[in-house]
Design an enzyme around this catalytic site. Structure first.
Site, mmCIF file in Angstrom:
data_model
loop_
_atom_site.group_PDB
_atom_site.id
_atom_site.type_symbol
_atom_site.label_atom_id
_atom_site.label_comp_id
_atom_site.label_asym_id
_atom_site.label_seq_id
_atom_site.Cartn_x
_atom_site.Cartn_y
_atom_site.Cartn_z
ATOM 1 N N ASP A 42 -5.604 -7.727 -7.419
ATOM 2 C CA ASP A 42 -5.315 -7.511 -6.008
ATOM 3 C C ASP A 42 -4.104 -6.610 -5.850
ATOM 4 O OD1 ASP A 42 -7.364 -9.299 -5.109
ATOM 5 O OD2 ASP A 42 -6.066 -10.954 -5.725
ATOM 6 N N LEU A 43 -4.289 -5.459 -5.246
ATOM 7 C CA LEU A 43 -3.240 -4.459 -5.132
ATOM 8 C C LEU A 43 -1.977 -5.021 -4.472
ATOM 9 C CD1 LEU A 43 -2.584 -1.410 -5.504
ATOM 10 C CD2 LEU A 43 -3.308 -1.085 -3.143
ATOM 11 N N ASP A 44 -0.853 -4.882 -5.144
ATOM 12 C CA ASP A 44 0.458 -5.307 -4.631
ATOM 13 C C ASP A 44 0.531 -6.809 -4.375
ATOM 14 O OD1 ASP A 44 1.207 -2.647 -4.715
ATOM 15 O OD2 ASP A 44 0.779 -2.288 -2.602
ATOM 16 N N GLU A 45 -0.388 -7.560 -4.978
ATOM 17 C CA GLU A 45 -0.421 -9.008 -4.744
ATOM 18 C C GLU A 45 -0.084 -9.800 -6.001
ATOM 19 O OE1 GLU A 45 -0.951 -10.615 -1.953
ATOM 20 O OE2 GLU A 45 -1.638 -9.004 -0.627
ATOM 21 N N GLY A 52 0.790 -1.227 0.000
ATOM 22 C CA GLY A 52 0.000 0.000 0.000
ATOM 23 C C GLY A 52 0.816 1.267 0.000
#
EC number: 3.5.1.10
Lengths: 286, 286, 286, 286
Positions: C228-231, C203
């Site tokens: 999925d953010l940063d995933e 994040g």
């Protein structure tokens, strides 16, 4: 009128009791507030090294008085001193040949404010990077060099650097050996980047030498230029893992990332007055 | 009678002008010779940190007088102080479970003289490493731990550590969560090695978590144990490159080299009184 | 007429005996000469991965015939295949916001020939880097983004990328979350650089988080963007040692060197068709 | 009767089309299932290298038949081959002098099962490490060496190694130059650990040389011993950052961590048959 300026003092002298107390006493007695203090004692050489940063906000001396007022202290302890001020930006000349990676890297840092210096000129022995210089609006001075004109051209370069009040010369992959006259003009103020982890692979074509030897690690070294080729005091080094799969061409390509970051970091320390040279070695107050 | 001993003083206090001058003045006025001085200012927290080493060779105070004589200075500047002497070797307890790599690594360093401490005992919750302890002639104390007997066994451990005047507990891959009573007994004197680069992969089976996520780097972290699991102040971390070719089993095997060197280095700094804890972070005067 | 072109084939399929033999048989029977072959078996997933490079110099099939002729083989082994040719340069769009370091780094590599792609456009949500783009003569497309116009602007971006036949999007410190429509348009063809060693510090403001936690190492991670953010699947990571002396500001400055080299290396592998994604992890044939 | 054994084949030969296809055809036609395949082409030397691991579970040849049945293939392609089986553990002799770190490190790995070899004996030219050997129950053979008795003692060592059917000799900080007879007996089967990043600091006291030169990085190199001192094929290297604060004594202490991990990793690759030597360089199939 309060100044926001910051003073930096680099000292070395024979080691003896009371040095830190004496120097900090000088700062304290003139209302300076120490921001950073680092010292190092080389017990083998019996030598003392110190770097001091202090705020001039409430300092009771003018900037141009300080050096003189430090003299009694310096004489008493046989100190070598270097005093500088954050408000005085260093003026840097970049020397280049054909490869662009160190040049662009330094110019990008300069533009973003990460490298707080002035870069009034670029010197080159080839025309290749003129467009790069022009893109960033920095005067590009072309000095073609032959065996015959080398000393003459260097004399012209020195003259140019003097006119521009250049403080430090950065050899950003400049493929020429620097002559004694230039070295004498800028003692410990010419930074080079050598594309090996010195003292391995001195001289020409270090990646080819590295490939030939079959090393599993390549490196880059930034050092001050002295009269002995590739033998000057080392400021910074870094390395990178390679393998049998990497050709000479790969080593050259991969090594560029090392070269640019190692040179930039060495220059950062130099510009921030974090490097002291003593007996061909550096003390880097990181 | 001249002493060859060395004193180390760790200080932190609110930042204000003259701190270095005052403390070095104390040393200087009693004929101490500073061997090493490092300071750090956390300008955000307005906090000052210093580590001082000085030779007691000609010092005019006895070792047991120094602390008292420093009190006026400490009070004046609201200093937290920790004074120690090289002549007083720390007494360390090693806690282990089944894996031998950190244990052997520390015992080998101890035997070669690289780790200047006393190791009067090894505590274990399994019998597995008893032969290893016996090989090195170190008493091995077996405390089998179940959910039912855990607090009781820890109370017995604490009693043993008190009897043996243990200064620092090293969890050398000890697979048990430490209870609050033990933590309270050894505040910032229990070192753990966690097998990930914290804060990634907190808790159990970090290599499995790392494998699952597909990271390209694994790590290890040594930290002081606090009441919050894996949340204590970090002393040291290191990492290693891995790839898709490495199975979980490979990560476990490769990671052992990280674990043992990271723990040993953190312990080295701790033993040399190079670590200060402030607001759940460490200042490591390397 | 002999071609100097090189074909690259990426394969994954269920593992079974004879796969390498079958695929190399196809190349061999058409007079191809294998330049590089790497395979990987994930025995846990029972999955087979292979990358093949072969010279088309004497190959008896035309480039546009190869894929069809591979189909029987692919069907027999339930293979996922990706075929590409060195002669087809990838077309890359760079997305930026205000920070220049990744942008200049990629443009310098492009100019020197180290990054063999076409860069027909730069997309930005701020005007800051327009001069940088113009210096290198690359069209700069400004899409100011607000909460209200975000989807609309992204639709316009997608339209532009389609017109320009963009293959891969590189988020070179682009400070916007990418919407599902864009991700769907470029599956595993959007590269991001996140300024932490994921999964730590997901994040916003990872350097601030790192400073707060007191880590001794900072990192950067390049990954494919997924919903999925940063995933998304991690392509490359690297780290750098820091200390208590580094402020948040220092971490931000130091981290830039990681960000640019990690992103450039991930892009290099992507462009050279060295990355396969399988179950949210990458196989990188380095 | 199904075997759980695994075969490993190392090959090098002149590069030509169809090599992979031919060799995998041999495996496939006898019902072997390939577990790992790596190949490398040195296009400058026009040389082909391959490492193959396959399961013998359903293989239709007996272990002792395989080599003979591979001969036609080998002759046809002028291949150098090395065939080995996981079921045959290598027998290793450790040579030591006085320093314990590499010895303990290897013995700990051996005990935990991380180093799947037999260690039937330790050879030493000093008595210092006899207690260490005895702790681990490994026969310790003391060969005091003087200028006069050196060749005689080495002859006795060779005799002992033959009797014990030793496959590989590991110089775990053995402070003696190995004579040609020993080298001839174990061609590319003697591993040394040199305490510098070769080719820098060849010969005696590399840490002193490193200190003298003021390098910012120290290293360690594991290589095969050849007739030219410190010039043998490099298997693995690693480095560590140092600074002006580190004395020679510190470099020696810090370097031990490099030495032990570099030697252990090189030995791991050697034992797993992952190293091929060609023209004084190694191909390491990691």
């Amino acid at each position: 009128m309060a100044s926001k300026d910051i003073a930096t003092l680099l000292i070395h002298c024979p080691d003896r009791p009371g040095l830190v107390h004496d120097v900090t006493g000088f700062i304290f007695s003139h209302q300076g507030n120490i921001i950073d203090l680092q010292q190092h004692i080389d017990s083998e050489q019996d030598a003392f090294f110190m770097r001091l940063e202090w705020s001039l906000e409430n300092f009771t001396l003018e900037n141009d008085e300080i050096e003189a007022r430090l003299q009694p202290l310096a004489r008493r302890h046989e100190m070598q001193m270097r005093l500088s001020f954050a408000s005085q930006r260093k003026r840097i000349a970049l020397f280049v040949t054909k490869e662009n990676h160190c040049l662009y890297d330094l110019l990008a840092r300069h533009e973003s404010g990460d490298l707080p210096v002035d870069i009034p000129l670029i010197v080159a022995n080839h025309e290749t990077l003129r467009p790069a210089a022009e893109r960033f609006g920095i005067p590009f001075h072309y000095f073609p060099i032959t065996k015959e004109n080398k000393l003459e051209q260097e004399a012209a370069q020195i003259e140019l650097l003097r006119q521009q009040r250049i403080d430090t010369v950065v050899l950003a992959r400049y493929m020429q050996i620097i002559s004694p006259a230039m070295i004498a003009e800028f003692p410990h103020r010419i930074l080079n980047i050598h594309h090996s982890f010195l003292p391995a692979f001195v001289g020409a074509k270090p990646y080819h030498q590295a490939f030939q030897r079959g090393v599993k690690i390549i490196g880059a070294t930034s050092h001050y230029v002295t009269a002995d080729l590739d033998e000057g005091p080392i400021i910074h080094q870094d390395v990178m893992r390679v393998s049998h799969e990497d050709s000479v061409h790969d080593l050259v390509r991969l090594g560029r990332d090392l070269e640019k970051t190692v040179l930039a970091k060495a220059l950062w320390w130099h510009v921030r007055e974090r490097v002291l040279v003593f007996k061909n070695k550096t003390v880097v107050f990181d």
